[in-house]
Design a protein around this motif. Structure first.
Motif, PDB file in Angstrom:
ATOM      1  N   LEU A 148     -64.143 -29.248 -51.423  1.00 45.27           N
ATOM      2  CA  LEU A 148     -64.501 -28.677 -51.939  1.00 45.27           C
ATOM      3  C   LEU A 148     -64.099 -28.868 -52.924  1.00 45.27           C
ATOM      4  CD1 LEU A 148     -65.414 -25.239 -50.209  1.00 45.27           C
ATOM      5  CD2 LEU A 148     -66.716 -26.646 -51.185  1.00 45.27           C
ATOM      6  N   LYS A 149     -62.317 -28.860 -53.171  1.00 46.70           N
ATOM      7  CA  LYS A 149     -61.793 -29.267 -54.603  1.00 46.70           C
ATOM      8  C   LYS A 149     -62.283 -30.101 -55.073  1.00 46.70           C
ATOM      9  CE  LYS A 149     -56.181 -30.376 -55.282  1.00 46.70           C
ATOM     10  NZ  LYS A 149     -55.540 -30.240 -54.281  1.00 46.70           N
ATOM     11  N   SER A 150     -62.518 -31.403 -54.190  1.00 41.49           N
ATOM     12  CA  SER A 150     -62.733 -32.647 -54.809  1.00 41.49           C
ATOM     13  C   SER A 150     -63.737 -32.361 -55.722  1.00 41.49           C
ATOM     14  CB  SER A 150     -62.685 -33.696 -53.718  1.00 41.49           C
ATOM     15  OG  SER A 150     -62.866 -34.523 -54.072  1.00 41.49           O
ATOM     16  N   TRP A 151     -64.868 -31.659 -55.212  1.00 44.08           N
ATOM     17  CA  TRP A 151     -66.683 -31.611 -55.951  1.00 44.08           C
ATOM     18  C   TRP A 151     -66.081 -30.635 -57.327  1.00 44.08           C
ATOM     19  CZ3 TRP A 151     -69.849 -34.599 -55.938  1.00 44.08           C
ATOM     20  CH2 TRP A 151     -70.164 -35.243 -54.345  1.00 44.08           C
ATOM     21  N   ARG A 197     -62.658 -39.566 -42.183  1.00 45.02           N
ATOM     22  CA  ARG A 197     -62.728 -40.825 -42.749  1.00 45.02           C
ATOM     23  C   ARG A 197     -62.021 -40.119 -44.127  1.00 45.02           C
ATOM     24  NH1 ARG A 197     -65.396 -45.096 -39.848  1.00 45.02           N
ATOM     25  NH2 ARG A 197     -65.679 -44.132 -38.142  1.00 45.02           N
ATOM     26  N   ASP A 198     -61.474 -41.064 -44.925  1.00 42.64           N
ATOM     27  CA  ASP A 198     -60.859 -40.553 -46.061  1.00 42.64           C
ATOM     28  C   ASP A 198     -62.096 -40.898 -46.611  1.00 42.64           C
ATOM     29  OD1 ASP A 198     -58.267 -40.323 -45.459  1.00 42.64           O
ATOM     30  OD2 ASP A 198     -57.791 -42.563 -45.593  1.00 42.64           O
ATOM     31  N   GLY A 199     -62.373 -40.715 -47.689  1.00 44.62           N
ATOM     32  CA  GLY A 199     -63.371 -40.689 -48.491  1.00 44.62           C
ATOM     33  C   GLY A 199     -63.387 -41.753 -49.699  1.00 44.62           C
ATOM     34  N   ALA A 200     -64.876 -42.342 -50.176  1.00 40.29           N
ATOM     35  CA  ALA A 200     -64.480 -43.166 -51.186  1.00 40.29           C
ATOM     36  C   ALA A 200     -65.800 -43.089 -51.671  1.00 40.29           C
ATOM     37  CB  ALA A 200     -64.260 -44.843 -50.749  1.00 40.29           C
ATOM     38  N   TRP A 201     -65.676 -42.856 -53.838  1.00 42.45           N
ATOM     39  CA  TRP A 201     -66.767 -42.674 -54.815  1.00 42.45           C
ATOM     40  C   TRP A 201     -67.866 -43.733 -54.741  1.00 42.45           C
ATOM     41  CZ3 TRP A 201     -67.961 -37.387 -55.751  1.00 42.45           C
ATOM     42  CH2 TRP A 201     -66.554 -37.263 -55.717  1.00 42.45           C
ATOM     43  N   LEU A 208     -64.310 -41.528 -61.543  1.00 38.49           N
ATOM     44  CA  LEU A 208     -64.335 -39.830 -60.489  1.00 38.49           C
ATOM     45  C   LEU A 208     -63.385 -40.703 -59.565  1.00 38.49           C
ATOM     46  CD1 LEU A 208     -68.106 -40.497 -59.039  1.00 38.49           C
ATOM     47  CD2 LEU A 208     -66.845 -38.544 -60.109  1.00 38.49           C
ATOM     48  N   THR A 209     -63.091 -39.531 -58.853  1.00 38.06           N
ATOM     49  CA  THR A 209     -60.912 -40.072 -58.396  1.00 38.06           C
ATOM     50  C   THR A 209     -60.955 -38.701 -57.779  1.00 38.06           C
ATOM     51  OG1 THR A 209     -59.880 -37.574 -60.256  1.00 38.06           O
ATOM     52  CG2 THR A 209     -59.948 -40.531 -60.542  1.00 38.06           C
ATOM     53  N   ASP A 210     -59.901 -38.802 -56.706  1.00 39.82           N
ATOM     54  CA  ASP A 210     -60.237 -37.977 -55.760  1.00 39.82           C
ATOM     55  C   ASP A 210     -61.078 -37.510 -54.441  1.00 39.82           C
ATOM     56  OD1 ASP A 210     -58.388 -36.112 -53.540  1.00 39.82           O
ATOM     57  OD2 ASP A 210     -59.340 -34.747 -54.942  1.00 39.82           O
ATOM     58  N   PRO A 211     -61.952 -38.845 -54.433  1.00 41.18           N
ATOM     59  CA  PRO A 211     -63.182 -38.809 -53.404  1.00 41.18           C
ATOM     60  C   PRO A 211     -62.938 -37.824 -52.333  1.00 41.18           C
ATOM     61  CG  PRO A 211     -62.500 -40.971 -53.032  1.00 41.18           C
ATOM     62  CD  PRO A 211     -61.240 -40.156 -54.126  1.00 41.18           C
ATOM     63  N   PRO A 212     -64.176 -36.847 -51.591  1.00 39.90           N
ATOM     64  CA  PRO A 212     -63.461 -35.894 -50.223  1.00 39.90           C
ATOM     65  C   PRO A 212     -63.264 -37.225 -49.035  1.00 39.90           C
ATOM     66  CG  PRO A 212     -65.269 -36.017 -51.301  1.00 39.90           C
ATOM     67  CD  PRO A 212     -64.776 -36.778 -52.555  1.00 39.90           C
ATOM     68  N   PRO A 213     -62.540 -36.089 -48.470  1.00 39.22           N
ATOM     69  CA  PRO A 213     -62.830 -36.979 -47.054  1.00 39.22           C
ATOM     70  C   PRO A 213     -64.351 -36.439 -46.173  1.00 39.22           C
ATOM     71  CG  PRO A 213     -62.018 -34.778 -47.311  1.00 39.22           C
ATOM     72  CD  PRO A 213     -61.906 -35.313 -48.305  1.00 39.22           C
ATOM     73  N   TRP A 214     -64.798 -37.344 -45.066  1.00 36.62           N
ATOM     74  CA  TRP A 214     -65.306 -36.853 -44.869  1.00 36.62           C
ATOM     75  C   TRP A 214     -66.291 -37.061 -43.051  1.00 36.62           C
ATOM     76  CZ3 TRP A 214     -69.085 -41.025 -42.819  1.00 36.62           C
ATOM     77  CH2 TRP A 214     -68.369 -42.195 -42.988  1.00 36.62           C
ATOM     78  N   TYR A 215     -67.670 -36.294 -42.850  1.00 37.73           N
ATOM     79  CA  TYR A 215     -66.488 -36.424 -40.829  1.00 37.73           C
ATOM     80  C   TYR A 215     -67.644 -37.603 -41.060  1.00 37.73           C
ATOM     81  CZ  TYR A 215     -65.464 -35.176 -35.851  1.00 37.73           C
ATOM     82  OH  TYR A 215     -65.652 -34.820 -35.103  1.00 37.73           O
ATOM     83  N   PHE A 216     -67.147 -38.925 -39.749  1.00 42.40           N
ATOM     84  CA  PHE A 216     -68.330 -39.554 -39.499  1.00 42.40           C
ATOM     85  C   PHE A 216     -68.966 -38.798 -38.150  1.00 42.40           C
ATOM     86  CE2 PHE A 216     -68.949 -43.626 -37.028  1.00 42.40           C
ATOM     87  CZ  PHE A 216     -70.004 -43.705 -37.495  1.00 42.40           C
TER      88      PHE A 216
END
Length: 231
Positions: free
Chosen positions: A10-13, A164-168, A175-183
């Motif tokens: 949420l912070k990243s978005w 996992r670490d995010g990537a735009w 775009l900065t600070d990509p959000p993490p995501w659950y694989f």
């Protein structure tokens, strides 16, 4: 949701509302422009729904794309500033709500079709979406999820569920600070549908025209008419 990674999403978005809105509306993301936007629109319209719930609607592009063919569209997103962008552009009704309050946000309304387009990034929050689906869809209603293809997105990491670490996607670097995501593995995705009392109707793998590799995976499921109500 108590998981710190959910809060980081949420912070990243929130931090990237303006550059993300620009990237989407100016079609700066190749995979979206070439493949995935059309894939999700065609999948939704193939069921000719009158009412659509867009879960994680972002700045609202999908409901705008559907607005001429759908009588009622409700978009929900946990990022308030993205909802403001969506409301300003129109094309549907947009409400600010977290994923764990979707049922309350819908206020008793049920939809012919619910769609989540690259918006199911978390762990507990996503499990809650699937658990609530029987209360959000009419009997026989359809749930469509487009997400990263497990095989293509796993990379060199072990093929097991986990954060996992995010990537735009490839844009202009704003775009900065990509959000993490659950694989999730393919089996885990299918398990979410089954545990939610949903009948999986099909799986699609849209191919990128340049690479010939899957650009995404689409799951299409249906709320069983005789499914037991959620606890």
């Amino acid at each position: 949701m108590s998981d710190g990674n959910e809060a980081r999403i949420l912070k990243s978005w929130t931090h990237n509302v303006t550059p993300w809105t620009t990237a989407v509306r100016q079609q700066r993301i190749d995979s979206r422009r070439l493949v995935t936007d059309t894939a999700i629109v065609e999948a939704v319209l193939s069921f000719a729904p009158e009412t659509v719930l867009d879960i994680g609607c972002g700045e609202g592009w999908l409901l705008r794309a559907l607005s001429q063919q759908v009588q009622r569209g409700l978009g929900v997103d946990a990022t308030e500033a993205l909802i403001a962008q969506a409301r300003a552009a129109g094309g549907g009704e947009f409400r600010h709500a977290s994923y764990d309050t979707l049922v309350r946000c819908a206020a008793g309304e049920r939809f012919d079709l619910a769609v989540a387009n690259f918006s199911l990034l978390g762990k507990a929050s996503v499990t809650k979406v699937f658990a609530d689906m029987q209360q959000l869809l009419v009997p026989g209603g359809v749930f469509i999820v487009q997400t990263l293809h497990p095989q293509e997105s796993c990379g060199k990491a072990p093929y097991v569920d986990g954060w996992r670490d995010g990537a735009w996607p490839d844009t202009d670097g704003t775009l900065t600070d990509p959000p993490p995501w659950y694989f999730r593995t393919l089996a885990s995705w299918i398990g979410l549908f089954l545990d939610g009392g949903l009948e999986l109707l099909g799986v699609r793998e849209p191919l990128h025209p340049a690479t010939g590799r899957p650009a995404s995976i689409l799951f299409i499921a249906r709320h069983g008419i005789n499914a037991a109500p959620a606890a």
